[in-house]
Design a protein around this motif. Structure first.
Motif, mmCIF file in Angstrom:
data_model
loop_
_atom_site.group_PDB
_atom_site.id
_atom_site.type_symbol
_atom_site.label_atom_id
_atom_site.label_comp_id
_atom_site.label_asym_id
_atom_site.label_seq_id
_atom_site.Cartn_x
_atom_site.Cartn_y
_atom_site.Cartn_z
ATOM 1 N N MET A 106 11.425 20.996 -10.184
ATOM 2 C CA MET A 106 12.853 21.106 -9.920
ATOM 3 C C MET A 106 13.639 21.173 -11.229
ATOM 4 S SD MET A 106 15.127 21.373 -7.524
ATOM 5 C CE MET A 106 14.556 20.670 -5.976
ATOM 6 N N GLN A 107 13.262 20.361 -12.196
ATOM 7 C CA GLN A 107 13.949 20.399 -13.489
ATOM 8 C C GLN A 107 13.797 21.755 -14.153
ATOM 9 O OE1 GLN A 107 12.054 16.992 -15.323
ATOM 10 N NE2 GLN A 107 13.794 15.655 -14.908
ATOM 11 N N ARG A 108 12.606 22.326 -14.053
ATOM 12 C CA ARG A 108 12.392 23.658 -14.633
ATOM 13 C C ARG A 108 13.244 24.705 -13.917
ATOM 14 N NH1 ARG A 108 5.756 23.886 -15.282
ATOM 15 N NH2 ARG A 108 5.619 22.584 -17.153
ATOM 16 N N ASP A 109 13.337 24.597 -12.601
ATOM 17 C CA ASP A 109 14.146 25.554 -11.847
ATOM 18 C C ASP A 109 15.621 25.445 -12.231
ATOM 19 O OD1 ASP A 109 11.877 26.418 -10.623
ATOM 20 O OD2 ASP A 109 12.293 25.523 -8.663
ATOM 21 N N VAL A 110 16.097 24.205 -12.367
ATOM 22 C CA VAL A 110 17.495 24.003 -12.749
ATOM 23 C C VAL A 110 17.743 24.518 -14.160
ATOM 24 C CG1 VAL A 110 19.259 22.257 -13.238
ATOM 25 C CG2 VAL A 110 17.844 22.052 -11.196
ATOM 26 N N PHE A 111 16.844 24.185 -15.085
ATOM 27 C CA PHE A 111 17.000 24.637 -16.471
ATOM 28 C C PHE A 111 16.931 26.155 -16.549
ATOM 29 C CE2 PHE A 111 15.725 25.336 -20.893
ATOM 30 C CZ PHE A 111 16.608 24.489 -21.556
ATOM 31 N N GLY A 112 15.998 26.740 -15.793
ATOM 32 C CA GLY A 112 15.902 28.205 -15.757
ATOM 33 C C GLY A 112 17.165 28.841 -15.197
ATOM 34 N N THR A 113 17.783 28.173 -14.212
ATOM 35 C CA THR A 113 19.036 28.683 -13.654
ATOM 36 C C THR A 113 20.142 28.651 -14.701
ATOM 37 O OG1 THR A 113 18.430 27.914 -11.440
ATOM 38 C CG2 THR A 113 20.762 28.373 -11.837
ATOM 39 N N TYR A 114 20.212 27.570 -15.483
ATOM 40 C CA TYR A 114 21.209 27.498 -16.553
ATOM 41 C C TYR A 114 21.063 28.675 -17.519
ATOM 42 C CZ TYR A 114 22.697 22.731 -15.363
ATOM 43 O OH TYR A 114 23.228 21.634 -14.731
ATOM 44 N N LEU A 115 19.813 29.069 -17.796
ATOM 45 C CA LEU A 115 19.579 30.166 -18.730
ATOM 46 C C LEU A 115 20.022 31.510 -18.168
ATOM 47 C CD1 LEU A 115 16.033 29.176 -20.065
ATOM 48 C CD2 LEU A 115 18.237 28.824 -21.179
ATOM 49 N N ARG A 116 20.123 31.604 -16.849
ATOM 50 C CA ARG A 116 20.482 32.881 -16.215
ATOM 51 C C ARG A 116 21.946 32.963 -15.797
ATOM 52 N NH1 ARG A 116 15.636 31.546 -13.659
ATOM 53 N NH2 ARG A 116 16.757 30.879 -11.802
ATOM 54 N N LEU A 117 22.647 31.830 -15.798
ATOM 55 C CA LEU A 117 24.024 31.830 -15.312
ATOM 56 C C LEU A 117 24.956 32.544 -16.281
ATOM 57 C CD1 LEU A 117 24.371 28.181 -13.932
ATOM 58 C CD2 LEU A 117 24.305 30.298 -12.607
ATOM 59 N N PRO A 118 26.050 33.104 -15.779
ATOM 60 C CA PRO A 118 27.025 33.739 -16.680
ATOM 61 C C PRO A 118 27.674 32.719 -17.597
ATOM 62 C CG PRO A 118 27.863 33.646 -14.427
ATOM 63 C CD PRO A 118 26.438 33.224 -14.363
ATOM 64 N N VAL A 119 28.121 33.183 -18.761
ATOM 65 C CA VAL A 119 28.720 32.292 -19.755
ATOM 66 C C VAL A 119 29.944 31.580 -19.187
ATOM 67 C CG1 VAL A 119 29.855 32.232 -22.018
ATOM 68 C CG2 VAL A 119 27.829 33.659 -21.672
ATOM 69 N N THR A 120 30.690 32.270 -18.328
ATOM 70 C CA THR A 120 31.919 31.687 -17.783
ATOM 71 C C THR A 120 31.647 30.424 -16.969
ATOM 72 O OG1 THR A 120 31.714 33.233 -15.930
ATOM 73 C CG2 THR A 120 33.178 33.863 -17.737
ATOM 74 N N TYR A 121 30.437 30.289 -16.420
ATOM 75 C CA TYR A 121 30.121 29.121 -15.605
ATOM 76 C C TYR A 121 30.256 27.832 -16.409
ATOM 77 C CZ TYR A 121 27.357 25.651 -13.097
ATOM 78 O OH TYR A 121 26.949 24.506 -12.489
ATOM 79 N N PHE A 122 29.822 27.877 -17.668
ATOM 80 C CA PHE A 122 29.742 26.659 -18.460
ATOM 81 C C PHE A 122 31.116 26.156 -18.883
ATOM 82 C CE2 PHE A 122 25.731 28.862 -18.850
ATOM 83 C CZ PHE A 122 24.836 27.850 -18.557
ATOM 84 N N GLY A 123 32.132 26.986 -18.762
ATOM 85 C CA GLY A 123 33.472 26.530 -19.069
ATOM 86 C C GLY A 123 34.184 25.945 -17.868
#
Length: 596
Positions: A106-123
């Motif tokens: 699950m942690q790998r899936d979540v971390f992998g999702t962070y790597l694929r999300l658009p930059v705008t998500y993190f703001g």
């Protein structure tokens, strides 16, 4: 059906869907699960078997002094508990193995999702919530996916086994359970709903706790300089206090559930004693039967109590899984590109480009037109918030233009795949980003990891970084600490510039790339950058105007518009915005321009 009941029904259906999806992670290890379940079954069955042996122990061994039982009963007891001990070890280790693998997956899936999300998500979300998903929320699913199954199987088998023992010993006394079963069902249903509501609130609160800690650690110098220790401590006290309050509600609910079950159980036990002591029955029930039924009911009640409390684990896990699955299901960066760009010439053209940030509906760019010919240097200047950083963020498609288009070598740049487009761009930002590793690993990062040591050294020399790298204990193989905290600001900046030099991309973005350097280092780096910018399309966000006097063109931005464009000499002669900014800097007044 009322609206409230509809909500509960839909809620339950959603819970089942989430839990079923969560169990898919556990089912990947079904052979280990199967062995563990067999172990739990043996555990519960062995306990029920021992309870059944209480009747012959009381009636035949202790009362009638049966020599056969006197000889073999101790052996049977040791055998039963030896088998049970092996089963407990195997099943607990098996469940632990599955649980840790589920959490890691699950942690790998979540971390992998962070790597694929658009930059705008993190703001749009506090980084504390993002970190908390991996450090806290992911851990909660282990209980729902494995621990709950462990309790359900072990205690379920125990309940069934004890019930069978009671029926075999006395159907009459077993009727006392009729008081217990409906009450347990009602308690479990009520507790389940309450756990779910509280658990969802805890997920968000733990993100706030993590975020508060992160902010303090990142700003520990400012906290000390401005004597903000009391304020930081008070803020942490508040968020941790709210988390404590919610966790205590979970504890209170669990305690109330357990005490209620115990109270109801006392009625069942009292009912059994009442039934056994009836004048017409008391002479026909032997002490062994009574003790066996009483012990079986006690064991059953303890198991029922643990089964009712397992709702806490399940509902916490479901709430955590909901949070994680919502993230995993978030659409990744949009990439409609179909053409792989091998190497661009670097001819950039922005045509009536507008950019509106969804959050706050802010217009960052308002109809920008700009042509950057291949191999030329374009400098962007302007006050803070004028749109400089927003403009360059469009180049690697960190943001998508709201309207207008960007052409690269005459073709719409959205027609190129994201990976191939970003391969064309080297970026040195104002905020230097380094990683916990060696100098070489930071220069040859990501797709550059296959670079030879000779190329890494050459890039470091071109950035004038070897001057300090050679003094490090292990040269380019020296560790630099988290974020490069073992280096000075200027040293970190030169490592970042060396990384851009090694990438050797046809497009170069410099966002105040020399801001952290002293005068001598800046002179050396400017020389290196002049060599690097040769035959490359370069966009420079400039604070000090003296660093961009030789740019092929300077674009002055204000409120999302390009208000002036020309060479250094042309803009000075124009006597407009640029000339005003130039006078402010060289008269040693506070600069009004800054990088976005």
């Amino acid at each position: 059906m009322s609206e409230g009941r509809k909500k509960v029904a839909l809620w339950d259906a959603d819970s089942r869907r989430v839990y079923k999806r969560l169990l898919v992670y556990s089912s990947r290890y079904w052979p280990v699960l199967l062995v563990a379940i067999i172990g739990f079954t043996i555990d519960g069955g062995a306990l029920a078997l021992f309870t059944q042996k209480l009747q012959p122990i009381m009636d035949n061994l202790l009362t009638k002094k049966d020599p056969y039982l006197i000889r073999w009963m101790p052996v049977w007891i040791i055998g039963i508990f030896l088998v049970r001990g092996v089963a407990i070890y195997v099943s607990n280790y098996g469940m632990g193995y599955v649980g840790r693998n589920v959490v890691q997956t699950m942690q790998r899936d979540v971390f992998g999702t962070y790597l694929r999300l658009p930059v705008t998500y993190f703001g749009n979300e506090h980084s504390g919530h993002q970190v908390s998903r991996i450090t806290y929320t992911s851990e909660q699913i282990a209980g729902a996916s494995t621990d709950a199954l462990k309790v359900a199987v072990t205690e379920g088998v125990t309940v069934i086994g004890m019930f069978i023992v009671m029926l075999r010993e006395s159907v009459y006394l077993t009727t006392a359970l009729l008081v217990l079963v409906p009450a347990i069902v009602l308690i479990t249903t009520a507790v389940s709903r309450r756990y779910r509501v509280i658990s969802r609130r805890i997920q968000g609160m733990m993100g706030s706790v993590t975020g508060t800690v992160e902010e303090m650690l990142d700003a520990h110098r400012e906290v000390r300089i401005y004597a903000g220790q009391h304020q930081a401590a008070e803020r942490f006290r508040q968020v941790s206090g709210r988390a404590r309050y919610l966790n205590l509600k979970i504890v209170a609910t669990s305690a109330l559930s357990g005490s209620t079950v115990q109270t109801v159980a006392s009625f069942a036990l009292a009912g059994m004693v009442f039934l056994a002591s009836r004048p017409t029955v008391i002479d026909s029930i032997s002490p062994g039967v009574f003790i066996a039924v009483l012990t079986a009911m006690g064991g059953m009640l303890s198991s029922l109590k643990r089964l009712s409390n397992v709702q806490s684990t399940i509902q916490t896990g479901i709430s955590a899984a909901e949070n994680l699955f919502a993230l995993i299901d978030t659409p990744p960066e949009v990439d409609h590109g179909t053409h792989v760009l091998e190497r661009t010439r670097g001819d950039l053209r922005l045509e009536n480009v507008r950019l509106i940030y969804p959050r706050g509906n802010t217009e960052a760019l308002a109809g920008v037109n700009l042509h950057c010919a291949a191999g030329t240097v374009t400098a962007l200047v302007g006050r803070s918030g004028s749109g400089k950083s927003s403009l360059v963020s469009l180049l690697p498609r960190f943001n998508e233009p709201t309207s207008g288009r960007i052409l690269l070598d005459g073709a719409d740049y959205e027609s190129y795949t994201l990976a191939s487009l970003r391969k064309q761009i080297a970026w040195v930002g104002q905020q230097v980003v380094l990683f916990d590793g060696t100098v070489a690993e930071n220069i040859a990062y990501g797709e550059l990891a296959g670079a030879s040591e000779q190329d890494i050294v050459a890039a470091a020399m071109a950035a004038n970084a070897m001057e300090f790298i050679e003094r490090l204990p292990q040269g380019i193989h020296s560790p630099i600490g988290e974020g490069g905290n073992m280096l000075s600001g200027g040293q970190r900046q030169r490592i970042a510039i060396a990384r851009a030099i090694l990438k050797n991309s046809p497009i170069l973005v410099l966002d105040e790339a020399t801001s952290a350097l002293d005068t001598e280092s800046e002179r050396l780096i400017q020389q290196a950058l002049q060599r690097l910018m040769k035959d490359r399309t370069t966009l420079v966000i400039a604070h000090r105007l003296s660093t961009i006097e030789h740019a092929d063109q300077i674009a002055v931005m204000d409120h999302g518009h390009i208000v002036e464009r020309g060479t250094h000499a042309e803009l000075l002669a124009l006597g407009g915005h640029y000339a005003g900014l130039h006078r402010m800097q060289f008269n040693e007044r506070p600069a009004a321009v800054a990088a976005d």
